[in-house]
Design an enzyme around this catalytic site. Structure first.
Site, short mmCIF file in Angstrom:
data_model
loop_
_atom_site.label_atom_id
_atom_site.label_comp_id
_atom_site.label_asym_id
_atom_site.label_seq_id
_atom_site.Cartn_x
_atom_site.Cartn_y
_atom_site.Cartn_z
N LYS A 12 -5.52 8.59 -6.06
CA LYS A 12 -5.19 8.58 -4.63
C LYS A 12 -5.84 9.75 -3.87
CE LYS A 12 -0.86 6.01 -5.26
NZ LYS A 12 0.61 5.95 -4.97
N HIS A 118 -2.20 5.39 -8.65
CA HIS A 118 -1.59 4.06 -8.64
C HIS A 118 -1.93 3.35 -9.94
CE1 HIS A 118 -0.85 -0.17 -7.80
NE2 HIS A 118 -2.08 -0.40 -8.21
P1 ATP Z 1 2.06 2.62 -7.06
O1 ATP Z 1 2.41 1.23 -6.55
O2 ATP Z 1 1.25 3.42 -6.08
O3 ATP Z 1 1.43 2.56 -8.41
P2 ATP Z 1 4.79 2.98 -7.90
O4 ATP Z 1 4.67 1.58 -8.42
O5 ATP Z 1 5.22 4.05 -8.85
O6 ATP Z 1 3.43 3.45 -7.25
P3 ATP Z 1 6.10 1.92 -5.57
O7 ATP Z 1 7.59 1.79 -5.49
O8 ATP Z 1 5.29 0.69 -5.77
O9 ATP Z 1 5.80 3.03 -6.68
O10 ATP Z 1 5.65 2.66 -4.23
C1 ATP Z 1 4.28 2.63 -3.84
C2 ATP Z 1 3.91 4.00 -3.34
O11 ATP Z 1 4.62 4.24 -2.11
C3 ATP Z 1 4.31 5.18 -4.23
O12 ATP Z 1 3.42 5.41 -5.29
C4 ATP Z 1 4.31 6.32 -3.23
O13 ATP Z 1 2.98 6.74 -2.91
C5 ATP Z 1 4.91 5.63 -2.01
N1 ATP Z 1 6.39 5.77 -1.98
C6 ATP Z 1 7.28 5.11 -2.77
N2 ATP Z 1 8.54 5.46 -2.47
C7 ATP Z 1 8.45 6.37 -1.46
C8 ATP Z 1 9.40 7.11 -0.70
N3 ATP Z 1 10.71 7.00 -0.92
N4 ATP Z 1 8.93 7.95 0.26
C9 ATP Z 1 7.60 8.06 0.50
N5 ATP Z 1 6.65 7.39 -0.18
C10 ATP Z 1 7.06 6.55 -1.15
MG MG Z 2 3.96 -0.01 -7.24
#
Ligand code: ATP
Ligand code: MG
Length: 142
Positions: A12, A118
Site C-alpha cells: 500500500k 493487502h
Molecule cells: P485488505 O482488504 O486491505 O487486505 P483486511 O482484509 O485485513 O485488509 P478489511 O476489513 O477488508 O481488512 O478492510 C480493508 C482495509 O480498510 C484495511 O486493510 C484498512 O486499510 C482499512 N480499514 C479497515 N477497517 C478500518 C477502520 N476501522 N478504520 C480505518 N480503516 C480501516
Molecule cells: Mg479485506
C-alpha cells in the site's frame, strides 16, 4: 505434494512511501512465496472505489479510497501452496495493534487504515483481483 495456489497482494502507499517495499518483498519471499508478477502503479479513484466496494457503507470508506490513491502502490501475483491463507497469516491482523509478532503489519503498518499490505481474502476474490491487474501471459496461465 500439495497444489500451488496464486493470490493477489498490494504493497500500500504508506509502505511504498516510507521505503519499506523491499523489506516486505523479502519477508514474503522468506515466507515461501514466489513472485509471479509485479508492477508499480497508482490506483485511480474509480479503481480504489471498485476494489474496496464491499466496504462502501463503512464510515472509513472515503478515507480508505483517499489513502489508497495518495501515491504509488506495488501490485503482485504471489504463488505457493495454500497461498491465500498463508498470505493472510504473514500479513497479520488488520489493526497492527493486534497483529502477531513478525507479521508484515506488526513490523511495518502505521495504523488500522495505513496498514502496509493487502491480501485477497478467499480463492474466488484472488482470482478476480489477479485478473483485474494482470493478463494471462503475466500469470503464466496460457
Ligand atoms: P485488505 O482488504 O486491505 O487486505 P483486511 O482484509 O485485513 O485488509 P478489511 O476489513 O477488508 O481488512 O478492510 C480493508 C482495509 O480498510 C484495511 O486493510 C484498512 O486499510 C482499512 N480499514 C479497515 N477497517 C478500518 C477502520 N476501522 N478504520 C480505518 N480503516 C480501516
Ligand atoms: Mg479485506
Amino acid at each position: 505434494m500439495s497444489e500451488k495456489q496464486k493470490t493477489f497482494s498490494i504493497i500500500k502507499p504508506d509502505a511504498v512511501a516510507s521505503g519499506k517495499a523491499g523489506k516486505i518483498l523479502s519477508l514474503l519471499e522468506e515466507s515461501g512465496f514466489r513472485i509471479v508478477a509485479l508492477r508499480m502503479t497508482k490506483l485511480s479513484q474509480s479503481q480504489a472505489e471498485g476494489f474496496y466496494a464491499v466496504h462502501r457503507e463503512r464510515p472509513f470508506y472515503s478515507s480508505l479510497v483517499k489513502f489508497m490513491t495518495e501515491g504509488p502502490v506495488i501490485v503482485m501475483a504471489l504463488e505457493r501452496e495454500d497461498a491465500v491463507k498463508k498470505l493472510r497469516d504473514v500479513m497479520g491482523a488488520t489493526n497492527p495493534a493486534n497483529a502477531a509478532e513478525g507479521t508484515v503489519r506488526k513490523l511495518f503498518a502505521e495504523s488500522i487504515e495505513r496498514n502496509a499490505i493487502h491480501g485477497s481474502d478467499a480463492p474466488e476474490t484472488a482470482a478476480e483481483e489477479l485478473k483485474f491487474f494482470f493478463n494471462s501471459v503475466e500469470l503464466n496461465q496460457l
